[in-house]
Design an enzyme around this catalytic site. Structure first.
Site: not given
Length: 578
Positions: A295, A435-437
């Site tokens: 993140r 992406y990645e949350g």
């Protein structure tokens, strides 16, 4: 067309602003690291990114990845560039020396990541994802797995990928169905399908190490039933080299809006042999080690694309002649003479330079949390990193995309056609918000998980640090006072959200506005730091700081009002009325 110029002079300035030599010098293992060495490393990294990686950006986007006979073919030049990247030692820059890494500070790693992302976002994902996988293995795997996999992953000879998402299980990982069946030799067999797997396969040679979330036969439903497994593309032979192909394959390549040169794969696991990483049922905990590292990395990706986009737009605005001067006596004039064009360029610069400063400050906290000899100091720094991770991931990628869009706007119609490369920046930057949350989830993480940390004291401990520095700042009070006022607004709505945490919908309704408010305040803090630390010789920093305070920081007034208005109007419509 302008080419990318690595901002290494600005990076060197930030090392001075944040007293790099003193802060790094306090940490065991960094005794031989100083700003002079760091600057030399960054300059060499910048030359590599600009000379080797950036020339492949447009061609890689146009050619894209292909699936041929079940194997991924990356665009022309990518395999050779990756081999050069590994040979030059960039893969192991911040890696653990115990496994062959160079052990340099996280600050240098994040600044390298920024330059890679500016030069070629698709390429930078290969080493970035590998480093995240390394973090999870290093923290949670047993000694045998570490010894077998970490040296070649840290060097970059082998790459990593994270396999979480399934067709019916996206952000809600409790719904995943991939199974892990115990094997006779203590390993496991993984069966299932994963989607959106970046760097799932490539043609660089070496191995591809997948970290896969799956359920054991007796696992309960929900996230508590998830375990993490290591599944290599090639099984290892008795000497630790590559042996037989494992039982998983690429089912398809996703057809995407951007990052065309990055193979985003549908992966089919058909009894693939794998090894447990960490404890059974604690897979999400282990995977979050990788995801938290990623993140921060993705936030820096947003920063990197924004830097490349605003550089190109600034050059174009100085060269393009269009329109007449404000008094009507001259024409055509440079685009950059027009106030609206200047505002767009300054908006980009106000983000990229303050964002880079915040990335450096956070990376220094990350180094302290890893290496400081005092446990309390490590915990203190670790709390700040946890608090800022969702802020950096979400705000840097939102502002990075917005900067790419306004930089494209500077070009007018030329920005919409492929020739100038601006539309690629917009397309590539867009994925970083997802992406990645996804960024909405980052905002919810901030208000629901980070604000309650340390009994609710963590954010206020951070705000106290910011206020202390503002009060002691040598910067112009006309810059400091508006930031201090915005900080007071942030503190007040933080207390409001903490008081209303149990009220249905209030936290969710406020989350994205709150994160943007938080980001603007900390970026303002960074501008005060830079205005004070850059010295009189760099009046440019002070002038951009003034633009930030005059034109961007006032957004905090509207954000505070929006948060205080609560959830009622958001929840007022029936579902069928949308």
């Amino acid at each position: 067309m302008a080419t990318y110029a690595p901002p290494t002079d600005d990076m060197a300035l930030l090392l001075r602003v944040f007293d790099f030599d003193r802060q790094i010098g306090e940490l065991p293992g960094y005794e031989d690291v100083n700003a002079e060495l760091a600057t030399a490393v960054l300059e060499e990294a910048g030359r590599f990114c600009a000379g080797v990686i950036e020339p492949l950006n447009r061609s890689g986007d146009e050619e894209g990845c292909r699936l041929q006979n079940g194997a991924v073919a990356t665009p022309k030049g990518f395999a050779e560039a990756y081999a050069a990247f590994v040979a030059a030692g960039w893969g192991g820059l911040s890696g653990d020396p115990e496994f062959g890494g160079q052990g340099l500070p996280h600050v240098l790693q994040l600044l390298l990541d920024e330059m890679l992302s500016s030069a070629n976002l698709s390429f930078g994902l290969f080493p970035g994802l590998t480093r995240g996988a390394v973090a999870a293995i290093a923290r949670h795997a047993d000694a045998g797995l570490k010894a077998a996999y970490l040296p070649k992953m840290i060097s970059g000879e082998w790459t990593g990928a994270m396999a979480l998402t399934e067709p019916s299980a996206g952000s809600d990982l409790g719904l995943l169905t991939t199974r892990a069946q115990p094997d006779d030799d203590g390993a496991f067999r993984i069966t299932g399908t994963k989607i959106f797997i970046s760097s799932g396969d490539h043609d660089f040679g070496g191995n591809v190490i997948h970290l896969v979330l799956a359920r054991l036969p007796d696992a309960p439903k929900g996230v508590k039933g998830i375990s993490l497994f290591l599944a290599p593309k090639f099984l290892l032979n008795g000497e630790g080299g590559l042996g037989d192909r494992n039982g998983f394959s690429v089912g398809a390549l996703e057809r995407k809006m951007g990052i065309h040169a990055q193979p985003t794969c549908v992966m089919n696991y058909d009894g693939a042999k794998a090894w447990l990483v960490g404890e059974p049922g604690r897979g999400l905990n282990a995977m979050f080690t990788m995801m938290n590292a990623e993140r921060l990395f993705v936030g820096v990706q947003g920063l990197g694309v924004a830097e490349a986009a605003v550089q190109r737009a600034s050059t174009y605005a100085r060269e393009r002649l269009q329109g007449r001067s404000a008094d009507g006596t001259r024409g055509p004039v440079q685009l950059i003479e027009h106030p609206d064009v200047r505002k767009m360029l300054l908006t980009g610069r106000a983000f990229t330079e303050a964002g880079r400063a915040l990335a450096v400050w956070t990376a220094l906290q990350l180094d302290r949390s890893d290496r400081h000899p005092d446990r309390a100091a490590r915990d203190h720094a670790d709390g700040f990193v946890a608090l800022l991770t969702p802020v950096i991931k979400s705000s840097f990628t939102d502002l990075g995309f917005e900067t790419a869009v306004v930089s494209q706007q500077v070009f007018g119609g030329h920005g919409y056609v492929r020739e100038w490369g601006m539309e690629q920046f917009v397309r590539d930057a867009r994925i970083t918000q997802i992406y990645e949350g996804a960024n909405g989830i980052q905002a919810i993480d901030l208000v629901s998980r980070k604000l309650p940390m340390e009994g609710g004291d963590l954010p206020h401990r951070f705000f106290a640090l910011v206020r202390q520095e503002l009060d002691a700042s040598a910067a112009d009070p006309a810059l400091v006072a508006p930031v201090a006022e915005a900080l007071a607004r942030l503190e007040a709505v933080t207390r409001l959200l903490q008081e209303n945490a149990s009220v249905a919908h209030e936290s969710g309704a406020a989350a994205t506005d709150y994160l943007r408010l938080f980001a603007l305040v900390v970026l303002g803090w960074m501008w005060v730091r830079m205005a004070a630390g850059a010295g009189e010789a760099d009046g440019r920093k002070v002038r951009i700081a003034r633009f930030f305070v005059d034109r961007l920081l006032p957004q905090t007034l509207g954000l505070e009002a929006s948060i205080r208005n609560g959830a009622a109007s958001i929840m007022a419509l029936d579902d069928a009325e949308f």
